[in-house]
Design a protein around this motif. Structure first.
Motif, PDB file in Angstrom:
ATOM      1  N   VAL A  74       4.152  54.734  23.872  1.00  0.00           N
ATOM      2  CA  VAL A  74       3.743  56.120  23.745  1.00  0.00           C
ATOM      3  C   VAL A  74       2.285  56.254  24.154  1.00  0.00           C
ATOM      4  O   VAL A  74       1.503  55.315  24.006  1.00  0.00           O
ATOM      5  CB  VAL A  74       3.965  56.621  22.296  1.00  0.00           C
ATOM      6  N   GLN A  75       1.927  57.402  24.684  1.00  0.00           N
ATOM      7  CA  GLN A  75       0.547  57.656  25.067  1.00  0.00           C
ATOM      8  C   GLN A  75      -0.300  57.991  23.845  1.00  0.00           C
ATOM      9  O   GLN A  75       0.209  58.489  22.835  1.00  0.00           O
ATOM     10  CB  GLN A  75       0.467  58.803  26.069  1.00  0.00           C
ATOM     11  N   GLY A 105       0.164  60.734  20.971  1.00  0.00           N
ATOM     12  CA  GLY A 105       1.575  61.003  20.807  1.00  0.00           C
ATOM     13  C   GLY A 105       2.094  60.623  19.438  1.00  0.00           C
ATOM     14  O   GLY A 105       1.338  60.229  18.548  1.00  0.00           O
ATOM     15  N   LEU A 137       5.566  58.850  17.107  1.00  0.00           N
ATOM     16  CA  LEU A 137       6.767  58.044  17.004  1.00  0.00           C
ATOM     17  C   LEU A 137       7.263  58.098  15.571  1.00  0.00           C
ATOM     18  O   LEU A 137       6.473  58.255  14.642  1.00  0.00           O
ATOM     19  CB  LEU A 137       6.517  56.587  17.384  1.00  0.00           C
TER      20      LEU A 137
END
Length: 121
Positions: free
Chosen positions: A12-13, A16, A18
């Motif tokens: 993930v950037q 971001g 999760l």
């Protein structure tokens, strides 16, 4: 006894989000405190968050305000919602179960296999 399997990790950037899940099996799941720990490359495993059987939570200072631990005893599942992710959050994340209320990883007798979280800058 509790058996644990993590899922939800990935790439993930920065900035971001999760959501990690930990599926548990065992008749006494609801009686255990459940924790999330992580181990970054070249570092020791560290505490991230813990939740008691009744829903009381504690977090490390590095994730407080960004991560949320929760549990659904009916589904035998523990979650770690992570937002505003930073590159320094990159690590293998493990869930674990303890018969006592603690943040000490040595008191957690049952561990999952881990799931990789990588945060790119």
């Amino acid at each position: 006894q509790v058996q644990l399997v993590e899922s939800g990790g990935g790439l993930v950037q920065a900035g971001g989000s999760l959501r990690l899940s930990c599926a548990a099996s065992g008749r006494t799941f609801s009686s255990y405190a459940m924790g999330w720990f992580r181990q970054a490359p070249g570092k020791e495993r560290e505490f991230v968050a813990v939740i008691s059987w009744s829903g009381t939570t504690r977090y490390s200072d590095s994730v407080k305000g960004r991560f949320t631990i929760s549990r659904d005893n009916a589904k035998n599942t523990v979650y770690l919602q992570m937002i505003s992710l930073k590159p320094e959050d990159t690590a293998v994340y493990y869930c674990a179960a303890s018969a006592t209320w603690t943040q000490d990883q040595t008191r957690f007798a049952y561990w999952g296999q881990g799931t990789q979280v990588t945060v790119s800058s």
